[in-house]
Design an enzyme around this catalytic site. Structure first.
Site, PDB file in Angstrom:
ATOM      1  CG  HIS A  81      -2.743 -10.817  -1.509  1.00 35.93           C
ATOM      2  ND1 HIS A  81      -2.764 -10.058  -0.363  1.00 35.93           N
ATOM      3  CD2 HIS A  81      -2.878  -9.938  -2.542  1.00 35.93           C
ATOM      4  CE1 HIS A  81      -2.919  -8.786  -0.680  1.00 35.93           C
ATOM      5  NE2 HIS A  81      -2.986  -8.683  -2.001  1.00 35.93           N
ATOM      6  CG  ASP A  83      -1.932  -7.406  -5.939  1.00 36.70           C
ATOM      7  OD1 ASP A  83      -2.419  -7.968  -4.931  1.00 36.70           O
ATOM      8  OD2 ASP A  83      -1.538  -6.230  -5.940  1.00 36.70           O
ATOM      9  NE  ARG A 148      -1.612   1.025   5.438  1.00 40.65           N
ATOM     10  CZ  ARG A 148      -1.792   0.208   4.409  1.00 40.65           C
ATOM     11  NH1 ARG A 148      -2.682  -0.775   4.476  1.00 40.65           N
ATOM     12  NH2 ARG A 148      -1.069   0.345   3.312  1.00 40.65           N
TER      13      ARG A 148
HETATM   14  O1  LIG Z   1      -3.702  -2.034   1.828  1.00 44.76           O
HETATM   15  C1  LIG Z   1      -2.622  -2.340   1.316  1.00 44.76           C
HETATM   16  O2  LIG Z   1      -1.585  -1.736   1.542  1.00 44.76           O
HETATM   17  C2  LIG Z   1      -2.542  -3.513   0.395  1.00 44.76           C
HETATM   18  C3  LIG Z   1      -3.753  -3.676  -0.460  1.00 44.76           C
HETATM   19  C4  LIG Z   1      -3.609  -4.833  -1.380  1.00 44.76           C
HETATM   20  O3  LIG Z   1      -2.658  -5.561  -1.336  1.00 44.76           O
HETATM   21  C5  LIG Z   1      -4.643  -5.116  -2.390  1.00 44.76           C
HETATM   22  O4  LIG Z   1      -5.660  -4.401  -2.423  1.00 44.76           O
HETATM   23  O5  LIG Z   1      -4.440  -6.067  -3.176  1.00 44.76           O
HETATM   24 FE   LIG Z   2      -2.531  -6.835  -3.027  1.00 48.54          FE
END
Ligand SMILES: O=C(O)CCC(=O)C(=O)O
Ligand SMILES: [Fe+2]
Length: 212
Positions: A81, A83, A148
């Site tokens: 995706h 943001d 993670r």
């Molecule tokens: O967990 C990640 O490294 C990415 C998180 C992410 O892309 C988001 O929260 O929009």
């Molecule tokens: Fe993201």
């Protein structure tokens, strides 16, 4: 890890507020660095406010947890995706998983560097800069060894502020590629068109009222 545990146990704690305050200042600083590199200053960005601190900006913190996965090749932590923000400031614990897509090489892992944060350009900065700062396609993988965690500071303008390519970046040689729209409108578009949203709104340049 300790930091994460503290946060998840005291979500309304001073820690999260303090983190938010620091992120707010950092986001404003990064925004000026990005805009300044394009010759855009405070006069061109009225909503930055008199102190240039983007006090009206809106933000959310998203806490992501990716448990250990016995078959990581058959699962995805977070699907690809971009943001829907101006920018996202991301903390990741010391477990790799974040990947960004590069046209020339494909998916590239962003290794966690202790004490560092990752900054993702979001779709609204892409629109604001008329595509000069492209938003980054990214995803998060899982692994079978360690859980993670990541914490995303999602930063954007006031939700009713109209965003459009900055006039300073538009001229007869560089026509505006995106229409004017609010963050609220863009989020509604994103909910329907997902990763095609930017190309979808490009097609509505002449009739922004129809975007939803
Ligand atoms: O967990 C990640 O490294 C990415 C998180 C992410 O892309 C988001 O929260 O929009
Ligand atoms: Fe993201």
């Amino acid at each position: 890890m300790t930091f994460w545990i503290l946060i998840t146990h005291q979500l309304n704690s001073e820690i999260i507020q303090e983190y938010e305050q620091h992120m707010q200042m950092l986001a404003a600083k990064l925004m000026w660095l990005a805009l300044g590199s394009l010759g855009v200053d405070q006069r061109d960005t009225i909503w930055a406010g008199s102190s240039a601190g983007f006090q009206e900006a809106q933000a959310a913190i998203q806490l992501n947890h990716y448990p250990i996965c016995p078959e990581p090749d058959r699962a995805m932590g977070l699907a690809a995706h971009t943001d829907s923000t101006l920018m996202t400031i991301l903390y990741q614990n010391n477990t790799a998983g974040l990947q960004v897509f590069r046209d020339d090489v494909g998916w590239v892992t962003v290794p966690p560097v202790p004490g560092s944060l990752v900054v993702n350009v979001g779709d609204l900065l892409h629109i604001l800069t008329n595509g000069i700062f492209p938003s980054v396609l990214h995803r998060a993988r899982v692994n079978h060894v360690r859980p993670r965690f990541s914490m995303a500071y999602l930063w954007g303008p006031p939700s009713d502020l109209v965003i459009s390519p900055l006039p300073k970046l538009v001229n007869p040689l560089h026509s505006p590629l995106y229409p004017s729209l609010t963050w609220k409108q863009y989020l509604a578009t994103k909910a329907t068109h997902f990763n095609q949203s930017l190309s979808f709104i490009r097609n509505y340049l002449s009739s922004p009222d129809q975007i939803s």
